[in-house]
Design a protein around this motif. Structure first.
Motif: not given
Length: 1039
Positions: A510-524
């Motif tokens: 996921l990191v190598e292919y730049d896939v955003d798997f982080s938690d959604f931000s508070d703003e979102v």
């Protein structure tokens, strides 16, 4: 020749013999080592310096350099030495670092003079040959450490440079055969002066000692003369800092030596990039070509960019030609002179699929120079008609046939990186280098260079216990790649865990292919509805068509949570049907321009892994509020047709609506209903059903949908549509550990076809609707036709194989694939192989904005054979569909105008294309990862396989039991005596000769060609998660 590396005791014995009254002629390979051990004075050091500094050498009347013997030099410089005093002598290099003299019967002094003369000539020649950006490593074809690739190939991790100018592929094979698998260990083991050159592989040293004697003496000069001015080895991280020239007259040969791997090097390994202005002018004039870089994962030294004339790809040979660009980057290239173009000997050469030995002497390797022939380029810039015509004329010979039947393929070099699409983040392992301020990071992806990482980034006890981290997987981000270094520089981003474990490996992908798997931000998350449980506001209900009492249901995979679409089918009194496709109204919850919208547009798609999903939207939306879950009121966008039983559309309605799904059917449930039309299903056989809708009513609706879908499908394919089905591997997972318990080939059945048919119908209808009403902003999806040259070659190959196939159109191809390839049990396997062959010339389907592409002929979808097509049916998981929903709402006056311009829509379309490609690749890698674990835990696995393609040293097979494709390497087959490759026309064939168990029996012959049925064994490799396919020895009786 004996090994140049000798033990200390051996040196002492030779020295003792040399002190006898009647010494024997010294062994050549130790001559200079003995000279250096006997002459450690500054005089001898200066003597070496003088020969390395040609401008200051004395010359005769003809201008020729006069080479003095050491005695003459010593006498000449004695006074000067007494006046100035000796310099501190440099340590004597190890004798093993020097090559033997070519003259065995001359003394040390005369031999040294002879070699100094050769050195002078050698340097002069090389100075004349060198071009900007081409270093010594480029000529030697240095490669990085070997590793096991994803397909089990044992290959180099990353090429450091291209081949020598006149180096043939035969020499390349010889180098491969002598490759030292422990060269990284050699890096750590070197000591003394050699530590300053740790980047130079040990095998390179050995090879140079045997084949490049003048270069070895050049090394000696630099070590004795140049390196003594360095107080300590410099870190590669200091390379960008300006460096003052040395005060002494250190010669250029020392600098040349440093450029073969020593730190502190200032020589350019890569050419400097062109300026933006020069690139812009070059593109406009058609002198440069822009395109995405594609690096061959099996042979990382080969790279390609698409040809502007849509024939063969343009070839980039080696890392030097790529000029620090990584896979996927948008680059600008300059075509090399015609004499450096690649000689194509087979179809696969141009595509980078053949073995390295196929292209023997295929490229005229000379130093990179200015192009002699101007190529054309297709760019999005305004150009005059005259420029356009000139560009087209200049690239007429992109692929030029030769009189001997061979073909020339364009080669090029990167001169500018327009956009770094590669994430510059890679997974890999760390290797400790003693006495270095950095560690060596070796990426798993061989297309990425090795990276120097500061020790300060490494784990706290890495230096004291490096072995503890031998199997640890790290993520490293490339921060810089200086033009004077073969290695990149980077920083460790994260420690993932043990290599070979599913979760660390998955995160690495996921990191190598730049896939955003982080938690959604508070703003979102703040953009989501606050009052839960959420209900539809009354005012919204008044704006929509209420369909909650209709029999509407979903059909999805059993494990699906994001239910985008639902179906309804009600028979009318006149015998026709009211058929509806109802899609989740995601645009109601995702306001354009919000933080939620920005994140969704950036992610662009959900990414489906074997064990989980990386969602485009927060789970509250994709699994709850937007998902068309049963027995819940949900907002939708509906397309409702009045349709005849034969599938003729009589009327059409688009609008926003509210539905209440009565049941969540899986594909298995729907398939059971289709296969048992008379059966009365009980509530226990189905998921919970809304009591207002009887089960037999739902059953009848499914049967009606199936009947209409069959008619629609038949109409599509009779009208010229094409479907290329390829086998897909699925897994059963342990619910607690999520480890694979089993695997199977996914079956595409009538229930799948039912849903697909109505999704296609809705997408086609929506495409026509939005294009007719908002032609400047419509986001559509086009599918270009296959590459004509590749289709032509495939047709020729099929003719040779005796396969009757029509490649003139999508419909013709589809009908050909439906015809049986034999009447035996392997006819299906032959169809799968043929389908794979037909997929190769196909191009990717692309999102685009109609306002940015004015030629309507380019809008067509080749495979579906329709003029207009888009994606409307999956807005929970695809951002392109969300834009289409907004366009549809705007066109129906039930939503605001789209806030994007034509350029904005096109930019988002391009981004969606890129993310869709990444998602597909990550999904494939996840499947490969799980299958690798399955093979490791349950293997070896035996299966029948059918040959899909034949190269000169290997062949590809389709493993019939598991549906995976794998390459079998002849050189790795135990018991294989020899093999021979031959090619007649387009048909390639390998003849394998097996050693018989009984030596008195003749060798067993096995012929490998396309459609050959073989037995293979899949077994785990030494590398984590990797497995290879090995051909099993044929039964003697069968042969």
């Amino acid at each position: 020749m004996d090994s140049p590396r000798q033990s200390k005791g051996a040196h002492q014995k030779r020295d003792a013999k040399g002190s006898q009254s009647e010494p024997k002629p010294p062994r050549c390979k130790d001559a200079y080592a003995r000279l250096l051990s006997q002459h450690r004075s500054s005089t001898f050091t200066k003597f070496l310096e003088q020969y390395a500094k040609e401008p200051s050498l004395p010359k005769d009347d003809k201008g020729q350099v006069v080479l003095l013997s050491y005695k003459q030099f010593s006498m000449q410089g004695e006074r000067s030495s007494q006046q100035k005093g000796d310099l501190v002598p440099s340590p004597a290099p190890d004798s093993g670092d020097f090559s033997p003299s070519s003259s065995k019967d001359k003394g040390d002094e005369s031999s040294l003079s002879l070699y100094m003369m050769k050195l002078s000539t050698h340097n002069a020649q090389h100075d004349g040959e060198r071009k900007p950006g081409v270093c010594e490593k480029q000529r030697k074809g240095q490669r990085r450490d070997t590793a096991t690739s994803q397909d089990g190939d044992i290959e180099s991790g990353e090429e450091l440079s291209a081949l020598a100018p006149n180096d043939t592929k035969k020499h390349q094979r010889q180098r491969k055969k002598t490759k030292d698998p422990n060269k990284d260990a050699g890096l750590s083991a070197e000591s003394g002066q050699n530590k300053a050159c740790s980047n130079k592989p040990e095998q390179e040293d050995k090879k140079a000692k045997k084949t490049n004697l003048p270069t070895q003496l050049e090394d000696a000069v630099s070590k004795c003369g140049g390196d003594r001015h360095k107080s300590r080895p410099k870190s590669p991280h200091d390379k960008n800092k300006p460096q003052k020239p040395a005060a002494s007259n250190v010669n250029s040969t020392a600098e040349k030596n440093k450029n073969r791997g020593c730190r502190g090097s200032r020589k350019q390994v890569f050419e400097p990039y062109m300026t933006c202005e020069d690139v812009s002018h070059g593109l406009k004039r058609g002198e440069l070509i822009q395109g995405p870089l594609r690096i061959n994962p099996k042979k990382y030294h080969e790279a390609f960019i698409p040809s502007p004339d849509d024939t063969r790809d343009i070839f980039l040979d080696g890392i030097i030609a790529r000029n620090r660009a990584l896979n996927g980057d948008i680059v600008v290239v300059q075509v090399l002179p015609r004499e450096q173009w690649k000689v194509v000997r087979s179809d696969t050469d141009c595509e980078g699929a053949s073995e390295p030995e196929t292209q023997k002497g295929s490229v005229a390797h000379t130093a990179l120079s200015k192009m002699a022939q101007k190529p054309r380029v297709s760019v999005d810039e305004q150009r005059s008609d005259q420029d356009e015509l000139a560009c087209k004329d200049s690239l007429k010979n992109t692929l030029t046939p030769q009189s001997n039947g061979e073909t020339l393929q364009m080669t090029a070099k990167v001169v500018y990186i327009v956009e770094k699409k590669h994430s510059r983040a890679v997974t890999g392992s760390l290797k400790f280098l003693p006495d270095k301020p950095f560690a060596m990071f070796s990426p798993v992806d061989h297309r990425v260079p090795r990276i120097n990482v500061p020790l300060t980034d490494c784990p706290e006890n890495f230096c004291s216990r490096p072995g503890d981290y031998a199997s640890t997987l790290f993520i490293c981000r490339i921060t810089d790649w200086p033009s004077d270094n073969n290695f990149a520089e980077g920083r460790l981003a994260k420690t993932l865990g043990q290599a070979g474990e599913i979760e660390p490996e998955t995160e690495g992908i996921l990191v190598e292919y730049d896939v955003d798997f982080s938690d959604f931000s508070d703003e979102v998350l703040a953009c989501l509805p606050k009052n839960l449980p959420w209900t539809i506001p009354p005012e919204e209900m008044t704006k929509r068509r209420d369909l909650r009492k209709e029999c509407i249901f979903t059909i999805d995979p059993a494990t699906a949570r994001d239910l985008d679409d639902a179906l309804s089918c009600k028979q009318l009194p006149d015998g026709n049907y009211e058929l509806g496709v109802h899609i989740a109204d995601v645009s109601y919850f995702v306001e354009e321009g919000s933080a939620l919208d920005a994140t969704a547009s950036q992610r662009a798609t959900s990414v489906y892994l074997v064990q989980k999903v990386i969602p485009m939207l927060p789970r509250l939306l994709c699994e709850e509020l937007c998902s068309l879950n049963p027995l819940k009121d949900r907002l939708t966008f509906s397309v409702i047709w009045k349709i005849s039983p034969e599938g003729k559309i009589l009327s059409e309605w688009f609008g926003r609506s509210v539905i209440r799904s009565c049941v969540k059917l899986s594909y298995d449930h729907a398939q059971s209903m289709i296969e048992a039309p008379e059966k009365m299903f009980t509530p226990e056989e189905l998921p919970p059903v809304d009591p207002e809708h009887p089960i037999d009513g739902i059953h009848q609706a499914v049967l009606n949908l199936h009947s209409i879908a069959k008619n629609l499908r038949a109409q599509r394919f009779s009208g010229g549509a094409l479907r290329l089905d390829q086998l897909k591997l699925s897994f059963t997972l342990d619910r607690e550990t999520m480890m694979p318990q089993g695997c199977y080939i996914y079956q595409y059945r009538d229930s799948n076809k039912l849903v697909e048919e109505f999704m296609l119908l809705a997408n086609i209808a929506t495409a026509n609707h939005i294009y007719n009403r908002i032609p400047e902003l419509a986001l559509l999806r086009r599918h270009p036709p296959p590459k004509a040259k590749m289709v032509e070659e495939l047709q020729e190959l099929c003719d040779q194989l005796g396969v009757d196939i029509d490649l003139s159109s999508a419909g013709g191809l589809h009908k050909s694939l439906l015809s049986t390839l034999g009447v035996d049990e392997y006819s299906t396997a032959r169809k799968e192989v043929l389908t794979h062959m037909c997929s190769r010339p196909m191009q990717m389907a692309l999102y685009f904005c109609t306002g940015a592409l004015h030629d309507e002929q380019l809008y067509k979808h080749y495979a579906l054979n329709v003029p207009l097509y888009t994606h409307f049916t999956s807005p929970i998981r695809r951002y392109a569909d969300l834009i289409v929903h907004r366009l549809l709402a705007s066109s129906l006056k039930c939503g605001p105008k789209l806030g994007l311009s034509t350029e904005g829509v096109q930019k988002q379309a391009t981004h969606c294309n890129e993310k869709k490609t990444v998602s597909k690749r990550v999904q494939e890698l996840s499947s490969e990862l799980f299958f690798g674990v399955f093979v490791k835990d349950c293997g070896p696995l035996d299966s029948e396989a059918m040959v899909m393609g034949v190269l000169d040293q290997s062949f590809d097979v389709l493993v019939l039991r598991y549906g995976v494709q794998k390459r079998v390497y002849c050189k790795s087959l135990a018991g294989l005596a020899s093999f021979h490759h031959r090619k007649v026309g387009k048909k390639s064939e390998l003849t394998l000769l097996w050693t018989p168990e009984d030596q008195e029996q003749p060798q067993v012959e096995q012929v490998i060609s396309i459609f050959t049925l073989v037995e293979v064994q899949l077994k785990a490799d030494g590398a984590p998660m990797k497995y290879s396919a090995v051909l099993k020895k044929p039964n003697t009786n069968a042969c």
